[in-house]
Write a protein that holds these residues in place. Structure first.
Motif, PDB file in Angstrom:
ATOM      1  N   PRO A 189       0.840  -1.195   0.000  1.00 34.68           N
ATOM      2  CA  PRO A 189       0.000   0.000   0.000  1.00 34.68           C
ATOM      3  C   PRO A 189       0.874   1.244   0.000  1.00 34.68           C
ATOM      4  O   PRO A 189       2.089   1.153   0.222  1.00 34.68           O
ATOM      5  CB  PRO A 189      -0.766  -0.115   1.324  1.00 34.68           C
ATOM      6  CG  PRO A 189      -0.021  -1.076   2.160  1.00 34.68           C
ATOM      7  CD  PRO A 189       0.801  -1.944   1.257  1.00 34.68           C
ATOM      8  N   GLY A 356      -1.593 -10.163  -1.652  1.00 29.68           N
ATOM      9  CA  GLY A 356      -1.901  -8.743  -1.498  1.00 29.68           C
ATOM     10  C   GLY A 356      -1.551  -8.285  -0.094  1.00 29.68           C
ATOM     11  O   GLY A 356      -1.459  -9.104   0.829  1.00 29.68           O
ATOM     12  N   VAL A 357      -1.343  -6.976   0.049  1.00 28.96           N
ATOM     13  CA  VAL A 357      -1.006  -6.412   1.358  1.00 28.96           C
ATOM     14  C   VAL A 357      -1.909  -5.212   1.597  1.00 28.96           C
ATOM     15  O   VAL A 357      -2.022  -4.333   0.745  1.00 28.96           O
ATOM     16  CB  VAL A 357       0.479  -5.969   1.404  1.00 28.96           C
ATOM     17  CG1 VAL A 357       0.830  -5.449   2.793  1.00 28.96           C
ATOM     18  CG2 VAL A 357       1.408  -7.102   1.020  1.00 28.96           C
ATOM     19  N   ARG A 358      -2.578  -5.200   2.771  1.00 23.50           N
ATOM     20  CA  ARG A 358      -3.441  -4.054   3.135  1.00 23.50           C
ATOM     21  C   ARG A 358      -2.904  -3.435   4.408  1.00 23.50           C
ATOM     22  O   ARG A 358      -2.288  -4.115   5.238  1.00 23.50           O
ATOM     23  CB  ARG A 358      -4.872  -4.551   3.396  1.00 23.50           C
ATOM     24  CG  ARG A 358      -5.555  -5.112   2.166  1.00 23.50           C
ATOM     25  CD  ARG A 358      -6.881  -5.732   2.538  1.00 23.50           C
ATOM     26  NE  ARG A 358      -6.739  -7.083   3.052  1.00 23.50           N
ATOM     27  CZ  ARG A 358      -7.528  -7.630   3.968  1.00 23.50           C
ATOM     28  NH1 ARG A 358      -8.505  -6.930   4.509  1.00 23.50           N
ATOM     29  NH2 ARG A 358      -7.353  -8.876   4.379  1.00 23.50           N
ATOM     30  N   GLY A 359      -3.174  -2.140   4.576  1.00 20.70           N
ATOM     31  CA  GLY A 359      -2.814  -1.485   5.833  1.00 20.70           C
ATOM     32  C   GLY A 359      -3.711  -2.023   6.938  1.00 20.70           C
ATOM     33  O   GLY A 359      -4.854  -2.419   6.701  1.00 20.70           O
ATOM     34  N   ASP A 360      -3.190  -2.052   8.180  1.00 19.46           N
ATOM     35  CA  ASP A 360      -3.968  -2.509   9.331  1.00 19.46           C
ATOM     36  C   ASP A 360      -3.854  -1.421  10.400  1.00 19.46           C
ATOM     37  O   ASP A 360      -2.950  -1.450  11.236  1.00 19.46           O
ATOM     38  CB  ASP A 360      -3.394  -3.840   9.833  1.00 19.46           C
ATOM     39  CG  ASP A 360      -4.208  -4.401  11.004  1.00 19.46           C
ATOM     40  OD1 ASP A 360      -5.379  -4.005  11.170  1.00 19.46           O
ATOM     41  OD2 ASP A 360      -3.655  -5.237  11.753  1.00 19.46           O
ATOM     42  N   TYR A 365       0.195  -4.378   9.039  1.00 19.06           N
ATOM     43  CA  TYR A 365      -0.317  -4.890   7.764  1.00 19.06           C
ATOM     44  C   TYR A 365      -1.207  -6.110   7.960  1.00 19.06           C
ATOM     45  O   TYR A 365      -1.024  -6.880   8.907  1.00 19.06           O
ATOM     46  CB  TYR A 365       0.851  -5.311   6.871  1.00 19.06           C
ATOM     47  CG  TYR A 365       1.802  -4.199   6.556  1.00 19.06           C
ATOM     48  CD1 TYR A 365       1.456  -3.201   5.659  1.00 19.06           C
ATOM     49  CD2 TYR A 365       3.052  -4.147   7.169  1.00 19.06           C
ATOM     50  CE1 TYR A 365       2.330  -2.176   5.371  1.00 19.06           C
ATOM     51  CE2 TYR A 365       3.925  -3.123   6.882  1.00 19.06           C
ATOM     52  CZ  TYR A 365       3.562  -2.136   5.982  1.00 19.06           C
ATOM     53  OH  TYR A 365       4.425  -1.113   5.705  1.00 19.06           O
ATOM     54  N   LEU A 366      -2.149  -6.244   7.034  1.00 20.69           N
ATOM     55  CA  LEU A 366      -2.865  -7.512   6.870  1.00 20.69           C
ATOM     56  C   LEU A 366      -2.378  -8.073   5.535  1.00 20.69           C
ATOM     57  O   LEU A 366      -2.534  -7.433   4.494  1.00 20.69           O
ATOM     58  CB  LEU A 366      -4.367  -7.273   6.810  1.00 20.69           C
ATOM     59  CG  LEU A 366      -5.025  -6.809   8.109  1.00 20.69           C
ATOM     60  CD1 LEU A 366      -6.480  -6.417   7.867  1.00 20.69           C
ATOM     61  CD2 LEU A 366      -4.949  -7.913   9.170  1.00 20.69           C
ATOM     62  N   VAL A 367      -1.797  -9.247   5.615  1.00 18.35           N
ATOM     63  CA  VAL A 367      -1.185  -9.813   4.410  1.00 18.35           C
ATOM     64  C   VAL A 367      -2.040 -10.979   3.933  1.00 18.35           C
ATOM     65  O   VAL A 367      -2.253 -11.949   4.673  1.00 18.35           O
ATOM     66  CB  VAL A 367       0.250 -10.303   4.703  1.00 18.35           C
ATOM     67  CG1 VAL A 367       0.883 -10.896   3.458  1.00 18.35           C
ATOM     68  CG2 VAL A 367       1.096  -9.147   5.235  1.00 18.35           C
ATOM     69  N   ASP A 368      -2.569 -10.848   2.714  1.00 19.93           N
ATOM     70  CA  ASP A 368      -3.355 -11.947   2.145  1.00 19.93           C
ATOM     71  C   ASP A 368      -2.388 -12.910   1.465  1.00 19.93           C
ATOM     72  O   ASP A 368      -1.699 -12.534   0.513  1.00 19.93           O
ATOM     73  CB  ASP A 368      -4.366 -11.398   1.141  1.00 19.93           C
ATOM     74  CG  ASP A 368      -5.365 -10.488   1.848  1.00 19.93           C
ATOM     75  OD1 ASP A 368      -5.872 -10.896   2.909  1.00 19.93           O
ATOM     76  OD2 ASP A 368      -5.598  -9.355   1.362  1.00 19.93           O
ATOM     77  N   THR A 377      -5.010 -14.928   6.090  1.00 18.06           N
ATOM     78  CA  THR A 377      -4.616 -13.543   6.302  1.00 18.06           C
ATOM     79  C   THR A 377      -3.665 -13.502   7.490  1.00 18.06           C
ATOM     80  O   THR A 377      -3.978 -14.024   8.562  1.00 18.06           O
ATOM     81  CB  THR A 377      -5.847 -12.656   6.573  1.00 18.06           C
ATOM     82  OG1 THR A 377      -6.689 -12.739   5.418  1.00 18.06           O
ATOM     83  CG2 THR A 377      -5.439 -11.209   6.785  1.00 18.06           C
ATOM     84  N   ARG A 379      -1.367 -11.233  10.100  1.00 17.07           N
ATOM     85  CA  ARG A 379      -1.168  -9.883  10.686  1.00 17.07           C
ATOM     86  C   ARG A 379       0.322  -9.694  10.942  1.00 17.07           C
ATOM     87  O   ARG A 379       0.982 -10.585  11.485  1.00 17.07           O
ATOM     88  CB  ARG A 379      -1.862  -9.805  12.039  1.00 17.07           C
ATOM     89  CG  ARG A 379      -3.279  -9.400  12.006  1.00 17.07           C
ATOM     90  CD  ARG A 379      -3.628  -8.608  13.284  1.00 17.07           C
ATOM     91  NE  ARG A 379      -4.654  -7.644  12.975  1.00 17.07           N
ATOM     92  CZ  ARG A 379      -5.937  -7.951  12.934  1.00 17.07           C
ATOM     93  NH1 ARG A 379      -6.335  -9.178  13.168  1.00 17.07           N
ATOM     94  NH2 ARG A 379      -6.822  -7.021  12.639  1.00 17.07           N
TER      95      ARG A 379
END
Ligand SMILES: Cc1cc2nc3c(=O)[nH]c(=O)nc-3n(C[C@H](O)[C@H](O)[C@H](O)COP(=O)(O)OP(=O)(O)OC[C@H]3O[C@@H](n4cnc5c(N)ncnc54)[C@H](O)[C@@H]3O)c2cc1C
Length: 489
Positions: A189, A356-360, A365-368, A377, A379
């Motif tokens: 992200p 994929g990587v999302r901000g947490d 991060y939340l890493v798919d 997922t 963390r």
């Protein structure tokens, strides 16, 4: 040129310079990690021994001359992955590193796994000692700058530095190193504050605090360094390491008497031939795979070249991950520490990949990921890139490599692991082998396969520098040379 580059034009390069003594030939070595440094050491020794004059330019964008990527670490727990007896800078003097370490006050035997930091200082020390010995014959300049362009022509090889400054050399040795993969760059992200794309950069790991969750991408030598460093400083921190195969390097066994007779290399035309040979050895000598792998090592280039392109690709896809963890082993001490971390569940190693990587929240991060075939997922407070070497060097973002490829100065080898080179290390452009442009180290992986550890690169350094000096002594020919007999692709 930028930074603290020092460049003084020591030699008159104008044609027909009257009665002045002929200028010494200029050799530029681009990259001063272990490969460039060993090449420089060999050039200096050959000039000293042969009474030859030379002007040597050793160029590295980092301003360090010797350690390179692998031996820059200051952590005393980051050990060499080979015993001291295997790490001499000089093939004809196998005890050279052991003697150096003893002279520094180290408690060392030929079987000791010394800190990598020691090895970086050894390389620099060996270089400076050879520079001293060659004084009066060889003038040496250490340039801190990045070379962005290399163009050979009939008058020599022309270099352009990052700020546009030009320089001409009679011969150039490319020692650009291993490069690193950054598998997450495209998935991260915006503003990925807690993604360490380069765990080697100064102080990178110091930002991580105790109790945090660290996801490491890659399970090879770099992951081992990261996990050992972090867990030593932070007793409550956990590391989750992920790679496609989830394979971790094996450890060397403490020196033991050899238990099997030396293994003769197979005549292998296919990956199947190689595997059959290995299985036969395993059946005949259970538990002695380390000797088997070590015996094959001097024959790796020949075995690789026996395989056709299809077989090489199959090897890379299916066997290489296994070869890597058996061949690139870690020190016994590091192996014990790693086992302890895994058993105490402070290090978890999985086979999988990131989708994929999302901000947490504000940090984290939340890493798919897909782990063992199932979507998960994960963390993480931090993500560390430990993907290691660029698998396909020619896809690296090194501007110099990209310029040389675009201008047909070099061409990829057929596997695209590196660039095409001749047996004596000359680079091969679109149509011909260069007269004055040479390469060693990881750039030659496609031709030689094993081409980045010290025993291989010191052998290449000796062979290439002999070819460079022979070329400089020979009557001038145009660059490039026509290919004789072609280069196997
Ligand atoms: C963690 C780790 C541990 C290892 N341990 C061992 C070990 O114990 N024993 C062993 O035999 N091998 C080991 N290796 C293998 C190791 O890669 C080699 O021994 C060696 O470091 C390779 O050095 P190199 O000079 O080829 O590459 P690098 O160390 O990558 O050096 C290349 C240099 O070129 C410079 N450069 C690149 N492009 C340019 C440019 N355009 N202009 C100017 N400068 C440029 C870079 O700044 C860099 O300093 C290890 C590798 C790693 C990653």
């Amino acid at each position: 040129m930028t930074g603290d580059t020092t460049w003084t034009s020591t030699f008159d390069t104008t044609p027909g310079a009257g009665d002045r003594p002929p200028r010494a030939p200029v050799v530029a070595v681009i990259g001063a990690g272990a490969s460039g440094t060993l090449a420089a050491v060999q050039l200096l020794r050959r000039c000293t021994d042969g009474g030859r004059r030379l002007h040597l330019l050793l160029i590295d964008r980092t301003g360090e001359f010797g350690p390179g990527v692998a031996y820059r670490t200051r952590d005393p727990h980051h050990l060499l992955n080979a015993p001291a007896r295997a790490m001499s800078a000089l093939a004809d003097d196998p005890d050279h590193f052991v003697r150096w370490a003893a002279a520094q006050g180290r408690d060392v035997t030929p079987g000791t796994f010394l800190p990598r930091d020691d090895y970086g200082r050894y390389l620099t020390g060996t270089l400076l000692a050879e520079e001293d010995r060659a004084a009066g014959l060889v003038t040496v300049e250490h340039l801190t700058d990045a070379v962005d362009e290399v163009r050979p022509d009939s008058t020599g090889v022309h270099l352009t530095f990052a700020d546009g400054a030009p320089l001409r050399a009679d011969a150039v040795i490319l020692a650009l190193g291993v490069g690193t993969d950054d598998p997450l760059a495209a998935l991260m992200p915006a503003a990925p504050d807690r993604y360490l794309a380069n765990p080697w950069s100064d102080g990178a790991l110091h930002r991580i605090e105790d109790g945090q969750r660290v996801l490491v991408l890659g399970t090879g030598l770099t992951m081992v360094d990261v996990a050992l460093s972090l867990s030593r400083h932070h007793p409550r921190l956990t590391v989750h390491a992920l790679s496609r195969h989830g394979l971790v390097p094996h450890a060397h066994r403490p020196a033991a008497a050899r238990a099997t007779p030396p293994t003769a290399p197979p005549r292998a035309r296919s990956v199947g031939d190689l595997l059959r040979h290995a299985r036969r050895h395993r059946t005949d000598n259970p538990g002695h795979w380390r000797e088997y792998v070590d015996d094959l090592r001097p024959h790796v280039a020949e075995l690789w070249q026996q395989l056709d392109l299809d077989a090489r690709r199959r090897f890379l896809a299916h066997v290489n991950p296994l070869w890597n963890v058996h061949r690139h082993r870690i020190a016994p001490e590091a192996g014990r520490d790693l086992d302890r971390l895994i058993r105490s569940e402070r290090l978890r190693v999985d086979a999988g990949h990131v989708r994929g990587v999302r901000g947490d929240g504000p940090a984290g991060y939340l890493v798919d990921a897909v782990i063992d075939g199932c979507p998960r997922t994960v963390r993480a407070d931090w993500i560390v890139n430990a993907a290691g070497f660029s698998r396909r060097l020619v896809d690296q973002r090194n501007p110099l490599l990209q310029q040389m490829l675009a201008d047909d100065v070099v061409r990829p080898d057929a596997t695209r692991l590196g660039i095409d080179t001749t047996g004596d290390g000359r680079v091969v452009g679109a149509h011909a082998a260069s007269r004055a442009l040479f390469a060693l180290g990881a750039l030659r992986r496609g031709t030689l396969f094993e081409s980045s550890a010290v025993p291989e690169i010191r052998g290449q350094a000796a062979a290439i520098t002999a070819a460079v000096l022979a070329m400089l002594a020979a009557p001038r020919a145009r660059d490039p040379l026509p290919l004789v007999g072609g280069v196997r692709r």
